[in-house]
Scaffold this motif. Structure first.
Motif, short mmCIF file in Angstrom:
data_model
loop_
_atom_site.label_atom_id
_atom_site.label_comp_id
_atom_site.label_asym_id
_atom_site.label_seq_id
_atom_site.Cartn_x
_atom_site.Cartn_y
_atom_site.Cartn_z
N GLY A 148 0.81 -1.21 0.00
CA GLY A 148 0.00 0.00 0.00
C GLY A 148 0.84 1.27 0.00
O GLY A 148 2.05 1.23 0.27
N ILE A 149 0.20 2.36 -0.33
CA ILE A 149 0.87 3.67 -0.40
C ILE A 149 0.15 4.62 0.55
O ILE A 149 -1.08 4.73 0.53
CB ILE A 149 0.84 4.23 -1.84
CG1 ILE A 149 1.62 3.30 -2.78
CG2 ILE A 149 1.42 5.64 -1.88
CD1 ILE A 149 1.52 3.67 -4.25
N THR A 150 0.92 5.29 1.40
CA THR A 150 0.34 6.27 2.33
C THR A 150 0.22 7.62 1.62
O THR A 150 1.22 8.17 1.16
CB THR A 150 1.23 6.42 3.58
OG1 THR A 150 1.33 5.16 4.23
CG2 THR A 150 0.63 7.44 4.54
N ILE A 151 -1.00 8.14 1.54
CA ILE A 151 -1.23 9.46 0.95
C ILE A 151 -1.49 10.43 2.10
O ILE A 151 -2.54 10.37 2.75
CB ILE A 151 -2.41 9.46 -0.03
CG1 ILE A 151 -2.19 8.42 -1.14
CG2 ILE A 151 -2.61 10.85 -0.64
CD1 ILE A 151 -3.37 8.28 -2.09
N ASN A 152 -0.52 11.29 2.40
CA ASN A 152 -0.71 12.33 3.40
C ASN A 152 -1.46 13.49 2.75
O ASN A 152 -0.94 14.13 1.83
CB ASN A 152 0.63 12.81 3.95
CG ASN A 152 1.30 11.79 4.85
OD1 ASN A 152 0.66 11.24 5.74
ND2 ASN A 152 2.57 11.50 4.61
N VAL A 153 -2.68 13.76 3.21
CA VAL A 153 -3.54 14.78 2.62
C VAL A 153 -3.60 15.97 3.57
O VAL A 153 -3.95 15.82 4.74
CB VAL A 153 -4.96 14.24 2.36
CG1 VAL A 153 -5.83 15.31 1.72
CG2 VAL A 153 -4.91 13.00 1.49
N VAL A 154 -3.27 17.17 3.06
CA VAL A 154 -3.37 18.39 3.85
C VAL A 154 -4.60 19.17 3.37
O VAL A 154 -4.69 19.53 2.19
CB VAL A 154 -2.09 19.25 3.71
CG1 VAL A 154 -2.22 20.54 4.51
CG2 VAL A 154 -0.86 18.47 4.17
N ASP A 155 -5.53 19.39 4.29
CA ASP A 155 -6.76 20.15 3.99
C ASP A 155 -6.48 21.61 4.35
O ASP A 155 -6.28 21.95 5.51
CB ASP A 155 -7.92 19.60 4.82
CG ASP A 155 -9.24 20.29 4.52
OD1 ASP A 155 -9.31 20.98 3.49
OD2 ASP A 155 -10.18 20.15 5.32
#
Length: 647
Positions: A86-93
Motif C-alpha cells: 500500500g501507499i500512504t497518501i498524506n492529505v493536507v486540507d
C-alpha cells in the motif's frame, strides 16, 4: 568536478494538499477519501466534514486551520507501482479563505503537489487564484478536480477552460518573476470530474448537472499516485525536518508537526533544533506520532518524506528545523505575506466589566499572554505595542481572521475590547500607500446597478464584467481594503441576501481619499441603568435597537442605529411615572420591534472610527471609545478643527 548528489525516492508515500476557494468542497472530498480507504469501520458513524474539528469551523462551514490526515491506498495501482503493501497518501486540507493565507502557505510547504478543486458552477474565484499562485511559486504539480458536477447550474466545459486559462496566466506571471516552470506539463493538465458528496470521480466529462460515470474515487487516487511525485531525499545527508505546524497533547505537552526532507528521526535520540535566530538548541526526542486516518499513533522511527508529530521541546516554533547537532543545515523560514488589516485588542474598561460571570480573564497580563500564545501557532499575525499599556495592535491578513481570533478568546473566557478594523499603510517613494483588494461579486442581474453604486461609494473601480446567461452577473472590482470593511452587510442588504463577494489582496496603491461607509448614526445611551420598555417604545421611531427591555446599559454604549446620519444621545432607561389610572399601553412589550442581533464580525463592521466592540463570553456590545459624553463632545470638536486645518 563536483560530486553528483544521489537522490533516492520513497515510493510508498505521496504528500498532497487539496486547495480551493471557500465552500468548493475540499473537506467533503477528504471525508469521501477517508471513507473509501476504510479508515472508519463499517459500524462507525462518520460525521460530515470530519476534518473541521474546530467548533468555529463547524459553525461557519469554513476551514480555518490547515490539518493533515493519512489515507492508506491499497488498490490495484499500488501493486503496479511496486508497493504491494500500500501507499500512504498524506492529505493536507487547507483553508479556502485568503484571510487564512498563512495556513495555506504552511500547508503547501509540506507537500509535493496539489489537487486544485473548482466548483462546476462558480468556477475559479479570487481565492482559487491565491492558492494556485502559491502552488506555482513552490513549483508544485497541479491536478484539476472539477467538483459538484451534479449541480443543476453546472457549466463544466466553461469552468475547465477558465481554470486552464487562469493556470497559464498565473504561470506566465510567476515565470516573469524569475521562477522557472515546466510549462509543457502545465499544458498537459490532468482533469478529474467529481461529485465529492456522492463519493464519485471520473476522467470522463459528464453532462452538466449529472454525476460522474464511476462509483468511487479510484480515478482521483490514480491521478494523485501518477502525477504527484514521491518524496525525494539525498542519501546519507544530515537530518532536516521542517516544523510547519504546532499542536498540543494533554500527556506530551506541545507537539511540532514536521515534514522530514533528509535523514531520519528516532525516538529517544538527541537532536538539535535550529531556532529562528540561527542558534541551535540540543534536545531529546521523547515521542514520534504518525498519522493514521484521523488518529496519531506512536512509532519508533520516521524517515524522509514522512509528516509526523514530535515531542521533546516545550517552546518549539513554526519555521524552525530539527537538525543533526553535529552537522546542522537548517531549512529556510516559511515566508508569509505581510499583514494588511489591524485591530486594537485591549482590556475591557466598561462599567459592566466582570459582572456577567465568574472566572473571566480580565487583566492586561492575561490578555498579553494569550496574544503571545497565538503568535506561536499563527504565523500570519503580528502583535505590536500601542501608546496604552493595556492595549495592543494586532495585524493580520484580513478582518475575518482577526474576528475569528477575538471570537476564540471570547469562548476561552476573556473579556476585551476590539477596535474597528484599520488598514496597514506603507510609505512607498515618499507617498502614502494603502492595501488594495481584487473583489469578485456574483449577483442577480437586477441588482447590478445597486452593487456598482455601492462600490463607487467605496472608491471601487470595475475591472471586468461577465454574464453567463443564467440570470447572474459576475463583476470584478479593484477596491481599497478600507472600502471592504463592513461591505458584506451592505451588499446583503442591497441584494436581498443574494450577493456573493470574494476578495483577495492586490498589492498596494496610493491612498484613495476619504471613504464614507456608514450612512446611519448611532443611538448612544447618555446614562447607566436598565433599558425600559416605555422609553424604547417612545424612541423606536428614531431607529432600530440592539438591546432588549431590562438589558443593563451604560453611558456611551451604542444601543441602536438611527434612521438618519449623525449620533443621537438618548435616555433609554426612562420609566413611566406611576399613577392610579389604568394604562392604555400596558402591553407595551408586544408592540416593540425585535432588536437587531449582530455577530462579532457584524459588530466590528458596524463600529465607526470613534467606536469599539466590548467582547465578553456572554455578550457583544458596541460602545464609544470615550464613554463620558462631555469628554466625547470635546474630543469630537478637536477632531473637526484638526480636519478643517488639514483641508
Amino acid at each position: 568536478m563536483k560530486n553528483e548528489v544521489l537522490m533516492a525516492v520513497r515510493g510508498d508515500i505521496r504528500n498532497v494538499a487539496i486547495v480551493a476557494h471557500v465552500d468548493h468542497g475540499k473537506t467533503t472530498l477528504v471525508n469521501a477519501m477517508l471513507q473509501q480507504s476504510h479508515v472508519f469501520s463499517e459500524r462507525e458513524e462518520v460525521p460530515d466534514r470530519v476534518m473541521d474539528s474546530n467548533d468555529l469551523e463547524r459553525e461557519k462551514g469554513i476551514t480555518i486551520l490547515a490539518k493533515n490526515t493519512a489515507v492508506q491506498y491499497t488498490g490495484p495501482l499500488a501493486a503496479e507501482l511496486n508497493e504491494p503493501n500500500g501507499i500512504t497518501i498524506n492529505v493536507v486540507d487547507t483553508p479556502g479563505h485568503a484571510d487564512f493565507g498563512g495556513e495555506v502557505e504552511r500547508g503547501i510547504s509540506m507537500v509535493d503537489g496539489v489537487v486544485l478543486l473548482v466548483d462546476a458552477s462558480e468556477g475559479p474565484l479570487p481565492q482559487t487564484r491565491f492558492v494556485l499562485r502559491k502552488a506555482l511559486e513552490a513549483k508544485l504539480p497541479v491536478i484539476l478536480c472539477v467538483n459538484k458536477t451534479d449541480r443543476p447550474d453546472a457549466r463544466i466545459s466553461e469552468v475547465v477552460s477558465e481554470s486552464t486559462d487562469l493556470l497559464l496566466g498565473l504561470a506566465q506571471d510567476v515565470s516573469e518573476e524569475g521562477v522557472k516552470l515546466d510549462l509543457d506539463s502545465l499544458l498537459d493538465l490532468p482533469v478529474i470530474y467529481c461529485a465529492a458528496k456522492a463519493g464519485k470521480a471520473s476522467v470522463n466529462q459528464p453532462a452538466d448537472g449529472t454525476e460522474p460515470d464511476n462509483d468511487d474515487l479510484e480515478p482521483l487516487f490514480d491521478a494523485i499516485l501518477k502525477n504527484i511525485p514521491a518524496p525525494e531525499y539525498e542519501e546519507g545527508a544530515p537530518l532536516q525536518a521542517h516544523v510547519t505546524n504546532i499542536d498540543a497533547s494533554d500527556y506530551l505537552g506541545r507537539l511540532g508537526l514536521v515534514r522530514i526532507y533528509n535523514g531520519s528521526l528516532k525516538k529517544g535520540t538527541q537532536y538539535g533544533l535550529s531556532r529562528v535566530d540561527g542558534s541551535v538548541e540540543h534536545f531529546k526526542l521523547t515521542e514520534i506520532l504518525r498519522t493514521q486516518g484521523l488518529d496519531r499513533v506512536p512509532t519508533e522511527e520516521a524517515g524522509p518524506g514522512d509528516i509526523v508529530a514530535v515531542a521533546g521541546v516545550d517552546d518549539i516554533m513554526i519555521g524552525e528545523t530539527i537538525v543533526d547537532p553535529d552537522d546542522p543545515k537548517p531549512l529556510p523560514l516559511i515566508h508569509v505575506d505581510a499583514p494588511a488589516i489591524s485591530m486594537t485588542f485591549g482590556t475591557n474598561d466598561s462599567p459592566l466589566v466582570g459582572t456577567e460571570g465568574k472566572d473571566h480573564k480580565l487583566t492586561a497580563r492575561m490578555l498579553k499572554d494569550r496574544l503571545d500564545r497565538e503568535l506561536i501557532g499563527n504565523v500570519s499575525i503580528k502583535v505590536l505595542p500601542t501608546e496604552r499599556p493595556d492595549a495592543w495592535e494586532v495585524q493580520g491578513r484580513g478582518e475575518l481572521a482577526l474576528a475569528i481570533l477575538a471570537e476564540q478568546m471570547r469562548r476561552e473566557g476573556y473579556e476585551l475590547t476590539v477596535g474597528r478594523p484599520q488598514v496597514v499603510t506603507q510609505i512607498i517613494d515618499g507617498k502614502l500607500n494603502e492595501p488594495m483588494e481584487s473583489d469578485t461579486i456574483d449577483v442577480p442581474e437586477e441588482y447590478m446597478g445597486a452593487v456598482t453604486q455601492l462600490m463607487a461609494e467605496r472608491k471601487g473601480r470595475m475591472e471586468s464584467m461577465s454574464n453567463h446567461g443564467s440570470g447572474w452577473v459576475r463583476m470584478q472590482f479593484s477596491v481599497p481594503s478600507r472600502g471592504l470593511i463592513g461591505f458584506r452587510t451592505a451588499l446583503l442588504s442591497s441584494t436581498r441576501g443574494t450577493g456573493i463577494s470574494s476578495s483577495i489582496s492586490a498589492g498596494y496603491a496610493p491612498w484613495a481619499g476619504e471613504i464614507s461607509t456608514r450612512q446611519n448614526g448611532s443611538m448612544v445611551s447618555d446614562r447607566a441603568g436598565k433599558a425600559s420598555p416605555y422609553a424604547m417604545q417612545k424612541l423606536q421611531a428614531r431607529g432600530n435597537f440592539f438591546v432588549e427591555p431590562q438589558d443593563p446599559v451604560y453611558e456611551g454604549q451604542i444601543v441602536g442605529v438611527t434612521n438618519k446620519p449623525g449620533d443621537l444621545d438618548i435616555n433609554v432607561t426612562l420609566e413611566k411615572h406611576m399613577t392610579n389610572m389604568r394604562s392604555a399601553t400596558a402591553d407595551v412589550l408586544e408592540t416593540l420591534t425585535p432588536p437587531i442581533q449582530m455577530s462579532l464580525e457584524e459588530s466590528l463592521d458596524f463600529a465607526n472610527e470613534d467606536e469599539c466592540v466590548e467582547v465578553t463570553p456572554e455578550s457583544i456590545r458596541i460602545r464609544k471609545i470615550i464613554l463620558d459624553r462631555d469628554a466625547w463632545y470635546k474630543w469630537n470638536a478637536r477632531q473637526r478643527r484638526a480636519n478643517q486645518k488639514n483641508k
